[in-house]
Design a protein around this motif. Structure first.
Motif, PDB file in Angstrom:
ATOM      1  N   GLY B  75     -43.825  27.402  -6.364  1.00 25.95           N
ATOM      2  CA  GLY B  75     -42.972  28.130  -5.413  1.00 25.95           C
ATOM      3  C   GLY B  75     -41.606  27.501  -5.261  1.00 25.95           C
ATOM      4  O   GLY B  75     -40.759  27.986  -4.509  1.00 25.95           O
ATOM      5  N   LYS B  76     -41.354  26.420  -5.996  1.00 26.07           N
ATOM      6  CA  LYS B  76     -40.094  25.692  -5.812  1.00 26.07           C
ATOM      7  C   LYS B  76     -38.867  26.529  -6.206  1.00 26.07           C
ATOM      8  O   LYS B  76     -38.852  27.136  -7.274  1.00 26.07           O
ATOM      9  N   ALA B  77     -37.865  26.530  -5.318  1.00 28.04           N
ATOM     10  CA  ALA B  77     -36.602  27.222  -5.606  1.00 28.04           C
ATOM     11  C   ALA B  77     -35.801  26.371  -6.582  1.00 28.04           C
ATOM     12  O   ALA B  77     -35.567  25.187  -6.340  1.00 28.04           O
ATOM     13  N   LEU B  78     -35.395  26.958  -7.706  1.00 29.93           N
ATOM     14  CA  LEU B  78     -34.762  26.170  -8.771  1.00 29.93           C
ATOM     15  C   LEU B  78     -33.275  26.447  -8.946  1.00 29.93           C
ATOM     16  O   LEU B  78     -32.569  25.619  -9.492  1.00 29.93           O
ATOM     17  N   ARG B  79     -32.815  27.617  -8.552  1.00 34.08           N
ATOM     18  CA  ARG B  79     -31.406  27.916  -8.803  1.00 34.08           C
ATOM     19  C   ARG B  79     -30.850  28.832  -7.716  1.00 34.08           C
ATOM     20  O   ARG B  79     -31.497  29.802  -7.317  1.00 34.08           O
ATOM     21  N   ALA B  80     -29.639  28.486  -7.279  1.00 33.26           N
ATOM     22  CA  ALA B  80     -28.961  29.305  -6.274  1.00 33.26           C
ATOM     23  C   ALA B  80     -28.841  30.746  -6.802  1.00 33.26           C
ATOM     24  O   ALA B  80     -28.742  30.933  -8.005  1.00 33.26           O
ATOM     25  N   PRO B  81     -28.833  31.727  -5.917  1.00 32.23           N
ATOM     26  CA  PRO B  81     -28.726  31.584  -4.465  1.00 32.23           C
ATOM     27  C   PRO B  81     -30.038  31.389  -3.713  1.00 32.23           C
ATOM     28  O   PRO B  81     -30.038  31.549  -2.498  1.00 32.23           O
ATOM     29  N   VAL B  82     -31.118  31.062  -4.378  1.00 35.26           N
ATOM     30  CA  VAL B  82     -32.307  30.783  -3.578  1.00 35.26           C
ATOM     31  C   VAL B  82     -32.323  29.304  -3.215  1.00 35.26           C
ATOM     32  O   VAL B  82     -32.070  28.445  -4.057  1.00 35.26           O
ATOM     33  N   CYS B  83     -32.569  29.035  -1.943  1.00 34.54           N
ATOM     34  CA  CYS B  83     -32.616  27.647  -1.475  1.00 34.54           C
ATOM     35  C   CYS B  83     -33.989  27.341  -0.895  1.00 34.54           C
ATOM     36  O   CYS B  83     -34.390  26.193  -0.795  1.00 34.54           O
ATOM     37  N   GLU B  84     -34.672  28.383  -0.470  1.00 33.12           N
ATOM     38  CA  GLU B  84     -35.938  28.190   0.231  1.00 33.12           C
ATOM     39  C   GLU B  84     -37.089  28.441  -0.747  1.00 33.12           C
ATOM     40  O   GLU B  84     -37.061  29.441  -1.483  1.00 33.12           O
ATOM     41  N   ASP B  85     -38.083  27.550  -0.745  1.00 32.89           N
ATOM     42  CA  ASP B  85     -39.216  27.704  -1.662  1.00 32.89           C
ATOM     43  C   ASP B  85     -40.050  28.937  -1.293  1.00 32.89           C
ATOM     44  O   ASP B  85     -40.055  29.387  -0.154  1.00 32.89           O
TER      45      ASP B  85
END
Ligand code: FES
Lengths: 386, 103
Positions: B75-85
């Protein structure tokens, strides 16, 4: 191609393009922000194959791009002092100051290369060349995709009303833009983000925005110092060379990206939820397409931003029967766009509305009402980053 | 915390994702190239877009809206624009069915 001259979208009496003003509130209230947009039908299997990433096309293009920098700069230096150097600097200007825009854009989407670090490296080089803070612009561009041409939400509207033709003409020589970009970078480097930047950049990213601005400014300062040292050491006109190589092309080489960029949405409708009404697809010559990395397929790009630039022609072939007919050339695009822009100067609610082919589904005329399963997290007066 | 029958194994192609709605929630069920099944929340943590429309590349899912990237296994967020897992859920496979441990 027949076109209507009627007003479309939600008509506005006042236009406030700031991201914290009256139109922001209105856009959220009307469900125009973070809305569901029209998409042409593409079977999932087909779309998956179009979205597929490869490294090879972008590596190929990037090797050529970098090589052209060296070749044209070498020519410019070799012929320095003679008029023969001019075409070399002209060409260097375009590969540096215009091709960087499409590289910035595509790598910002992460679609150019299959390998993430390759996207990141080219993204940072291109951001530097175009003098954009790589953090700020990543977020502003995300907002541009969420709320394309929604007044009060989209920070990247190129043709804001009232339209100043003088400023638009000056954009082709980049002086005003470069000055504005440097001022922004300088402000960011001093740790200062504007209210608007704070609106679309999440707080966790602010320190990164400051870091990159400092790095960019440090490089430009170094270039300036080298140039000044050369000047005081008696290098004369040659002391311009560092600036012609780094930074300067943002001024003298930006014309091509401005020319193509203005066509993306110019003369089209604001405040609609169908990219066929607010974006322009056009055909253009192969050199411009290479510089622009196929962003002339702009409706397709907005509908399916996961499709890499090298697959956009195939996507275009697949959905063109659902799109308005493309403009046939850059010239044709400008003719159409400028006709509309001149009308918009009198009536900003005017917009081009091209007839769709009989095979197309009708324009999505009705604005977003509600999509129950989506909680967009937006509330009236919300100022958080998207 | 019940295990819920979500879909048939064959409903998800290799290196792909499908949407699965259960009660008031929407989930994304992934099938990796190693034929493992994973489940996460169905909506991107950036702007609540269905990830099932996105592109699965090896162990990552790219969001269809702004190309944000997650590792769907963690579930890890790896690239913007996502910041939240992304939230993840346990899965198990049996009798040709994918079961998800929903909470
Ligand atoms: S909605 Fe997923 S990255 Fe923006």
């Amino acid at each position: 191609m027949s076109k209507s001259t009627t007003s479309i979208g939600s008509e506005l009496t006042v236009r406030d393009y700031s991201l914290t003003g009256a139109n922001t509130r209105q856009a959220i209230e009307n469900g125009l922000s973070a809305a569901e947009w029209y998409h042409s039908d593409v079977p999932r299997k087909k779309l998956k194959s179009l979205m597929k990433r490869r490294d090879a096309p972008a590596i190929h293009d990037t090797v050529i791009w970098i090589a052209l920098h060296f070749v044209f700069a070498a020519g410019g230096l070799y012929f320095w002092g003679s008029w023969l150097c001019v075409p070399f600097w002209f060409a260097y200007g375009v590969v540096y100051g215009s091709a960087c825009d499409s590289r910035w854009h595509e790598c910002g989407h992460g679609t150019a290369f299959r390998t993430r670090w390759m996207n990141d490296i080219v993204y940072h080089i291109a951001s530097f060349q175009i003098m954009r803070n790589p953090v700020n612009w990543r977020w502003s561009h995300a907002r541009h995709h969420t709320d394309t041409l929604i007044v009060g939400r989209d920070p990247e509207i190129a043709w804001m009303h009232p339209i100043s033709l003088v400023l638009k003409a000056l954009a082709f020589v980049g002086i005003v833009d470069t000055w504005t970009s440097l001022k922004t970078l300088m402000r960011n480097a001093m740790g200062n983000l504007s209210q608007e930047e704070r609106d679309y950049i999440p707080e966790s990213q602010w320190p990164k925005a400051v870091f990159w601005a400092r790095l960019h400014i440090a490089i430009y300062a170094a270039v300036l110092v080298v140039s000044l040292v050369m000047l005081v050491s008696g290098a004369g006109w040659k002391s311009l060379i560092p600036i012609l190589l780094i930074g300067g092309p943002r001024v003298y080489g930006c014309w091509h990206f401005v020319m193509t960029g203005l066509l993306q949405h110019g003369g089209l409708a604001e405040n609609v939820l169908d990219h066929r009404l607010n974006s322009r697809t056009l055909y253009m010559n192969p050199i411009s397409r290479w510089v622009y990395w196929n962003m002339n397929y702009h409706i397709e790009h907005h509908m399916f931003p996961m499709v890499p630039y090298y697959s956009l022609p195939a996507l275009h072939d697949l959905i063109k029967d659902d799109l308005p007919p493309p403009n046939t050339s850059i010239w044709d695009g400008y003719r159409e766009m400028m006709g509309s822009v001149m009308k918009q100067r009198v009536d900003p609610n005017h917009a081009i509305r091209r007839s769709l082919p009989p095979t197309a589904r009708p324009y999505r005329e009705h604005l977003h009402l509600a999509v129950p399963e989506r909680n967009t997290g937006l509330e009236i007066g919300d100022r958080g980053g998207t | 915390m019940p295990w819920v029958d979500a879909c048939a194994v064959d409903d998800v192609e290799e290196e792909d994702v499908i949407r699965w709605d259960h009660e008031d929630q929407t989930y994304a069920i992934f099938r990796s190239v190693d034929d493992e099944f994973y489940c996460t929340d169905g909506l991107c943590t950036h702007e609540q877009v269905h990830l099932s429309e996105g592109l699965v590349m090896e162990n990552e899912i790219e969001c269809p809206k702004h190309n944000g990237l997650f590792d769907y296994r963690t579930g890890k967020a790896l690239r913007a624009p996502v910041c939240e897992d992304l939230r993840t859920y346990e899965t198990r496979v049996g009798n040709g069915r994918v079961m998800v441990l929903v909470e």
